[in-house]
Design a protein around this motif. Structure first.
Motif, short mmCIF file in Angstrom:
data_model
loop_
_atom_site.label_atom_id
_atom_site.label_comp_id
_atom_site.label_asym_id
_atom_site.label_seq_id
_atom_site.Cartn_x
_atom_site.Cartn_y
_atom_site.Cartn_z
N SER A 49 2.71 -2.70 -7.06
CA SER A 49 3.50 -1.63 -6.42
C SER A 49 4.84 -1.39 -7.09
CB SER A 49 3.72 -2.00 -4.95
OG SER A 49 4.38 -3.26 -4.85
N PHE A 63 6.19 2.27 -6.70
CA PHE A 63 6.55 2.58 -5.32
C PHE A 63 7.85 1.90 -4.93
CE2 PHE A 63 6.41 2.42 -0.73
CZ PHE A 63 5.86 3.64 -0.37
N ILE A 73 3.35 0.59 3.39
CA ILE A 73 3.45 -0.72 2.74
C ILE A 73 2.70 -1.79 3.52
CG2 ILE A 73 5.60 -0.15 1.59
CD1 ILE A 73 7.11 -1.67 3.71
N GLU A 126 0.73 2.50 -2.00
CA GLU A 126 1.31 1.97 -3.23
C GLU A 126 0.37 2.00 -4.44
OE1 GLU A 126 4.28 -1.28 -1.11
OE2 GLU A 126 2.44 -1.98 -2.05
N THR A 127 -0.82 2.55 -4.31
CA THR A 127 -1.79 2.39 -5.39
C THR A 127 -1.79 3.52 -6.42
OG1 THR A 127 -3.57 3.43 -4.09
CG2 THR A 127 -3.32 1.03 -3.90
#
Length: 417
Positions: free
Chosen positions: A340, A343, A141, A281-282
């Motif tokens: 995000s 996630f 992150i 997070e992508t």
């Protein structure tokens, strides 16, 4: 059994060397499951102990690590206008990603575990496995070029103030990984926000800027030259191409709505994750595979995930109807292509320690995270993403939700009685 017997023989004395015994106990319980149970006829045994629970979560995020590592390198060379195909320059992209991610992972875990070991030795109890997940989450992150000393300070703050001050694993009221991120965001905002932080390997992300490579890149060059592969030396004379932007889709959406986003990134790129952003997070498909693992093993609550999605969708629909700014006009379903959300839903909101515990509380908790997070994302000009703040906010109120739900159930049962 010979190895097990040997390891037991070298166990340090707990009174004479408490810190060494704590280290020994931590590594021993990491390698072996305890084979002793409480004496008596009322002991309940379950194969899913705390260690296995934490390891399952770490396993669920491994594809995020693999993709995130490679995407660091892909974004770097994309800025230089080199190797535009995702699998082109595979060796250089993977090597650059490893050079950036490994130090973040090592520092986060050395600092976090070091503090936990010290507290465990002082308290005279075994090492808790709670930081296994936090130590794996924190690098994912963060931006790839985050200074390591800032990361170390953030991890120390999160572990000491956010966890050990409350009594350790199972006692903290806020998600430890998110505390580390929020510390960096507010203490060192230029390292966590803006267009400069998501593409690594440059002093400045601007047209004409040259990359910088260190000794680790030179070490990989020696290996690549021996194997006849492309090297970083060949790329060192390149510069960032005209028109390149390190802005994330969310930043572009705030500036000019959905059209501004699709002028730079395709919906396919946003879905697969070949865009700038926090390391892990992508990529939505790989995160959703992690979601599936957590749901099948019943580690994470489906109620929190579903209610969070409902809350975010409802607020996005309301903002679409309001339509007062370009960001509000982004179709509600494309809000999940950017940022995000997945996630945060999979690995942050479902933290069993900081989330609501009752089933009704989980529905309310998840819904409010989605609802409030979407408000922060779209309406806050300084921070076009809201899940971090929404989750920490709801972490604070989760015990209160459970309290009133339990009290309500007690009142109903007393009336029936």
């Amino acid at each position: 059994m010979g190895l097990l017997d040997f390891i037991k023989k070298i166990e340090p004395d707990k009174k004479k060397s408490p810190f060494l015994h704590t280290l020994y106990d931590g590594f021993f319980t990491f390698a072996y499951a305890p084979n002793e149970v409480t004496k008596g006829g009322v002991h309940v045994k379950d194969g899913m102990d705390l260690k296995r629970t934490m390891i399952t979560v770490v396993i669920a995020m491994q594809l995020c690590y693999v993709f995130g590592t490679y995407n660091i390198g892909h974004q770097h060379f994309n800025a230089l206008g080199m190797y535009p195909g995702f699998l082109e320059g595979f060796n250089l992209k993977l090597a650059h990603g490893l050079i950036k991610l490994l130090p973040l992972f090592i520092v986060a875990n050395v600092v976090g575990l070091g503090i936990e070991f010290w507290f465990a030795a002082k308290k005279g109890h075994g090492i808790e496995e709670g930081f296994l997940v936090s130590g794996a989450l924190i690098p994912l992150i963060m931006p790839p070029d985050l200074p390591l000393w800032i990361l170390a300070v953030a991890v120390a703050f999160a572990v000491i103030i956010g966890k050990e001050a409350f009594g350790g694993t199972g006692m903290n009221i806020w998600n430890v990984a998110l505390l580390a991120r929020v510390f960096v965001f507010f203490a060192y905002p230029t390292t966590m926000a803006g267009d400069q932080v998501w593409v690594s390997g440059f002093e400045e992300v601007a047209a004409g800027a040259a990359p910088y490579y260190g000794w680790a890149h030179n070490l990989f060059d020696s290996l690549f030259s021996w194997g006849g592969l492309d090297t970083f030396k060949a790329a060192s004379s390149s510069v960032i191409v005209d028109g390149f932007t390190g802005a994330t889709p969310l930043a572009l959406a705030y500036q000019g709505g959905w059209e501004a986003v699709t002028d730079v990134y395709s919906t396919q790129a946003m879905w697969w994750g070949t865009i700038p952003g926090s390391i892990g997070e992508t990529s939505k498909p790989f995160i959703l595979i992690g979601v599936l693992i957590l749901l099948l093993t019943r580690i994470a609550s489906w109620r929190i995930m579903l209610s969070m999605f409902i809350g975010a969708s409802l607020m996005a629909l309301i903002l679409n109807a309001w339509d007062a700014t370009p960001f509000m006009s982004v179709p509600w379903y494309y809000q999940f292509w950017m940022g995000s959300f997945f996630f945060a839903m999979a690995f942050m909101a479902t933290d069993p320690v900081t989330a609501a515990s009752t089933n009704t509380g989980k529905w309310i908790y998840g819904f409010l995270i989605g609802f409030v997070g979407m408000i922060v994302r779209v309406l806050n000009p300084a921070y076009p993403e809201g899940w971090m703040l929404a989750i920490l906010f709801m972490n604070t109120f989760a015990p209160l939700m459970d309290h009133y739900i339990i009290q309500s159930n007690i009142t109903k049962r007393l009336k029936r009685a």
